[in-house]
Design a protein around this motif. Structure first.
Motif, short mmCIF file in Angstrom:
data_model
loop_
_atom_site.label_atom_id
_atom_site.label_comp_id
_atom_site.label_asym_id
_atom_site.label_seq_id
_atom_site.Cartn_x
_atom_site.Cartn_y
_atom_site.Cartn_z
N LEU A 230 0.83 -1.21 0.00
CA LEU A 230 0.00 0.00 0.00
C LEU A 230 0.86 1.26 0.00
O LEU A 230 0.40 2.33 -0.40
N GLY A 231 2.09 1.13 0.44
CA GLY A 231 2.98 2.28 0.54
C GLY A 231 3.86 2.51 -0.67
O GLY A 231 4.75 3.37 -0.63
N ILE A 232 3.63 1.78 -1.76
CA ILE A 232 4.42 1.99 -2.98
C ILE A 232 4.21 3.43 -3.46
O ILE A 232 3.10 3.95 -3.47
N LYS A 233 5.31 4.05 -3.89
CA LYS A 233 5.29 5.45 -4.32
C LYS A 233 4.35 5.66 -5.51
O LYS A 233 4.37 4.90 -6.47
N ASP A 234 3.53 6.71 -5.42
CA ASP A 234 2.67 7.16 -6.53
C ASP A 234 1.75 6.06 -7.05
O ASP A 234 1.60 5.87 -8.25
N ILE A 235 1.12 5.35 -6.15
CA ILE A 235 0.19 4.28 -6.56
C ILE A 235 -1.22 4.65 -6.12
O ILE A 235 -1.43 5.27 -5.07
#
Length: 484
Positions: A230-235
């Motif tokens: 959920l913390g992936i950048k710019d997702i």
């Protein structure tokens, strides 16, 4: 005189037997195998242990299953290396039990055999279209990006579609989603296989659907893994609001299980803070609940290739709140995609001469002792044959779970040693006998010093690219470097 001579012979005989070490073979060099070997060596100062593996490299799941962006999980390799370097322990790689040597032959050469070779196959859905191109087991995909030599040539098509569907919501499914969606510049700093990194750099995948049969309260992942994806950048995180509605039964589950509550809260927070609709060119993660695959749809443009998944809505049934099953309700919807990864569970493989429960995918056992006949009320054991890890309990748990599993199996083995069950009237040949047999069959055995050559070469290659290691990903490369 005759009596004195006889007593002296008996004395020498017992001295010889006492001085002859028990020789134990552990099949499988993953966490279950190494934890088992470590516990045996600590508990019995005279026992010799050989760890046999079909791969040229040790460490099993730690090398081939742990995600490349989880280096902290791989630190346990240092502990396992110390076990392999013990004077009473040997690693024998490139040895396949069943083809290089049979289980009965190992049983003849060792006082005990502990099977800990894990799960190297996959469960199937058994639905129409499962044989279509573009559908892979998540295990194969994980092995592919981790440089496992069996899956070097998997070549998943990441350029002909912008959408991937992952069936399952456990930690492996989340790992796979994260690898597909995470920026490759971040992955380039890990030990991901170069062929996988190159393919991901050219990937057209922008949307990933994680499909679960049950609801967010029942999702099989851990909070840590979920937080990472959920913390992936710019997702952009997409969840249908209807799937987030909880029932009184859900509230009971979350009240009694803090992990389930934490997972649900993370999903709820991500759904409320996500962009709707996604921004242009933004990668998307769709968490889809209460759906099960009914059939795979074939492409009209690419014969024999998947073009989508037909999903059936489900509802939960059952009195056991923690184990409610998902039942289809006859309402269907379709998701178009060109890549499907099935993360629905692993399955262990039987070998000749081994009792096996094909329904459960395990070896019937009690406390790690292999049952010769599991149909009787009184257990009958295969003398000197034990099991540990996924082969013993099924494909569940994390790496550390194998530690407790190994403790139980070694406790059973130790009890049998103390009771004299594993002693024999003649010394077992152990490692020497096995190596002679394999030499006669022209089987090339890789020992731990051979692995150290591979390890050194991989680290050298990684240093040139500012990454931990550059994995050798084919059988030919591994064997060639090991022989230098």
């Amino acid at each position: 005189m005759a009596l004195f001579g006889k007593l002296r012979w008996i004395s020498r005989r017992f001295t010889t037997l006492a001085a002859t070490p028990l020789r134990i073979c552990v099949v499988g060099s993953g966490p279950a195998g190494f934890y088992t070997a470590e516990k045996i060596l600590k508990a019995h100062k005279e026992v010799e242990v050989d760890i046999v593996d079909r791969l040229p490299t040790p460490f099993g799941l730690v090398r081939s299953g742990v995600a490349p962006d989880h280096p902290e999980t791989k630190i346990v390799i240092n502990q396992f290396s110390r076990v392999a370097q013990n004077d009473r322990c040997s690693f024998l790689g490139n040895v396949s039990v069943g083809s290089s040597v049979s289980l009965p032959e190992l049983h003849e050469m060792y006082n005990a055999v502990v099977l800990a070779y894990g799960a190297e196959s996959d469960r199937t859905l058994g639905i129409p279209g499962e044989e279509l191109g573009g559908i892979h087991a998540a295990r194969e995909f994980v092995w592919w990006y981790n440089g496992h030599p069996d899956c070097r040539n998997l070549a998943p098509d990441l350029t002909s579609t912008d959408t991937a569907v992952i069936l399952g919501q456990g930690n492996v499914a989340l790992d796979v989603a994260r690898i597909l969606l995470r920026p490759t510049m971040e992955l380039a700093k890990t030990d991901i296989a170069s062929h996988a990194l190159a393919a991901l750099e050219e990937s057209s995948i922008r949307k990933v659907y994680l499909i679960g049969r049950r609801g967010p309260v029942q999702a099989a992942c851990t909070a840590k893994e979920l937080r990472e994806v959920l913390g992936i950048k710019d997702i952009s995180i997409q969840v249908k609001q209807a799937d987030l509605v909880t029932t009184p039964a859900d509230e009971v589950v979350m009240k009694n299980n803090r992990i389930r509550r934490r997972v649900y809260d993370l999903i709820l927070k991500a759904a409320s803070s996500g962009h709707s609709p996604p921004l242009p060119d933004q990668r998307e993660l769709h968490l889809v609940f209460f759906r099960k695959p009914d059939r795979f749809l074939e492409s009209k443009d690419r014969s024999g290739h998947v073009a989508g998944v037909l999903l059936e809505e489900t509802t939960l049934q059952g009195d056991d709140l923690g184990k409610q099953i998902a039942v289809g309700n006859g309402v269907f919807e379709e998701i178009s995609c060109g890549l499907v990864l099935k993360s629905i569970g692993f399955k262990s493989v039987a070998i000749d001469g081994l009792p096996f429960d094909h329904d459960k995918g395990i070896v019937p056992n009690v406390g790690g002792r292999v049952l010769a006949d599991s149909s009787t009320d009184f257990p009958q054991y295969e003398t000197g044959l034990y099991v540990c890890g996924w082969l013993k309990r099924g494909p569940t748990g994390i790496i550390g779970t194998n530690l407790y599993c190994a403790e139980e199996t070694v406790a059973s083995l130790s009890e049998d040693i103390e009771r004299g069950v594993l002693t024999s009237n003649s010394a077992k040949p152990g490692r020497g006998g096995l190596l002679q047999l394999l030499d006669r069959r022209n089987i090339r055995v890789l020992q731990f010093h051979d692995w150290e050559r591979i390890d050194t070469e991989e680290k050298r290659g990684g240093n040139l690219k500012n990454k931990p290691r550059e994995k050798l990903a084919t059988w030919e490369e591994l064997l060639q470097v090991a022989s230098k």
